[in-house]
Design an enzyme around this catalytic site. Structure first.
Site, PDB file in Angstrom:
ATOM      1  CG  HIS A  26      28.422  17.033 -22.315  1.00 23.15           C
ATOM      2  ND1 HIS A  26      28.997  15.818 -21.991  1.00 23.15           N
ATOM      3  CD2 HIS A  26      27.444  16.748 -23.204  1.00 23.15           C
ATOM      4  CE1 HIS A  26      28.409  14.854 -22.672  1.00 23.15           C
ATOM      5  NE2 HIS A  26      27.439  15.391 -23.418  1.00 23.15           N
ATOM      6  CG  HIS A  83      23.410  17.779 -25.103  1.00 24.93           C
ATOM      7  ND1 HIS A  83      24.276  18.410 -25.973  1.00 24.93           N
ATOM      8  CD2 HIS A  83      23.977  16.597 -24.787  1.00 24.93           C
ATOM      9  CE1 HIS A  83      25.319  17.620 -26.177  1.00 24.93           C
ATOM     10  NE2 HIS A  83      25.167  16.516 -25.455  1.00 24.93           N
ATOM     11  CE1 TYR A 114      21.388  13.174 -11.161  1.00 21.38           C
ATOM     12  CE2 TYR A 114      22.813  11.783 -12.494  1.00 21.38           C
ATOM     13  CZ  TYR A 114      22.362  12.199 -11.262  1.00 21.38           C
ATOM     14  OH  TYR A 114      22.885  11.642 -10.126  1.00 21.38           O
TER      15      TYR A 114
END
Length: 160
Positions: free
Chosen positions: A59, A61, A146
């Site tokens: 996932h 954000h 990342y």
């Protein structure tokens, strides 16, 4: 069929959570270059500012700020997801994926939250920065490769 009514607040920072269809995978970090290319191409066509971003294995954000008068983040996400997905092998698909011509890589929806004020922005920046620590991948945000944490700290941002 459900109809999602999304707020339309041009110029407001927006926090997003976008997830893969199958949680627990690692496609986003395994193919982070492909994701970066999809984002870059979409930004070139439909500009937006990235205030924060963290890519987790399954996932991500981020916080975006769209150009004044523009509130079409759904199209941007559709393009990013499609461009990323086209670069991957076809995953296992349900009948509903086939009917909608989807590759079955992403969850169909995404979560968004319009940032209300400076305190809300600081809280969501911290959330992005600390998410790898929360999930047990690192003990310090600066160790996760990342993340916009590195860019943000180099620019002197601090929300402690």
């Amino acid at each position: 069929m459900s109809r999602y009514l999304r707020p339309r607040l041009p110029g407001a920072p927006i926090f997003f959570t976008v997830a893969l269809a199958r949680r627990g995978g690692t496609a986003l970090v395994d193919h982070v270059g492909l994701l970066r290319a999809a984002v870059a191409q979409t930004r070139a066509e439909r500009g937006f500012h990235i205030a924060a971003w963290v890519v987790m294995p399954d996932h991500l954000h981020c916080i975006w700020i769209l150009p004044e008068g523009d509130c079409d983040y759904s199209t941007r996400w559709r393009l990013i997801k499609a461009r990323f997905s086209r670069g991957l092998p076809m995953g296992a698909r349900r009948e509903s994926h086939v009917a909608r011509q989807e590759r079955g890589i992403w969850q169909r929806r995404f979560y968004e939250h319009h940032i209300r004020d400076e305190a809300d922005m600081a809280a969501h920046l911290r959330y992005c920065w600390w998410n790898p620590v929360k999930h047990g991948f690192m003990t310090r945000p600066e160790d996760w490769p990342y993340s916009s944490y590195h860019r943000d700290r180099a620019m002197g941002w601090s929300v402690w």
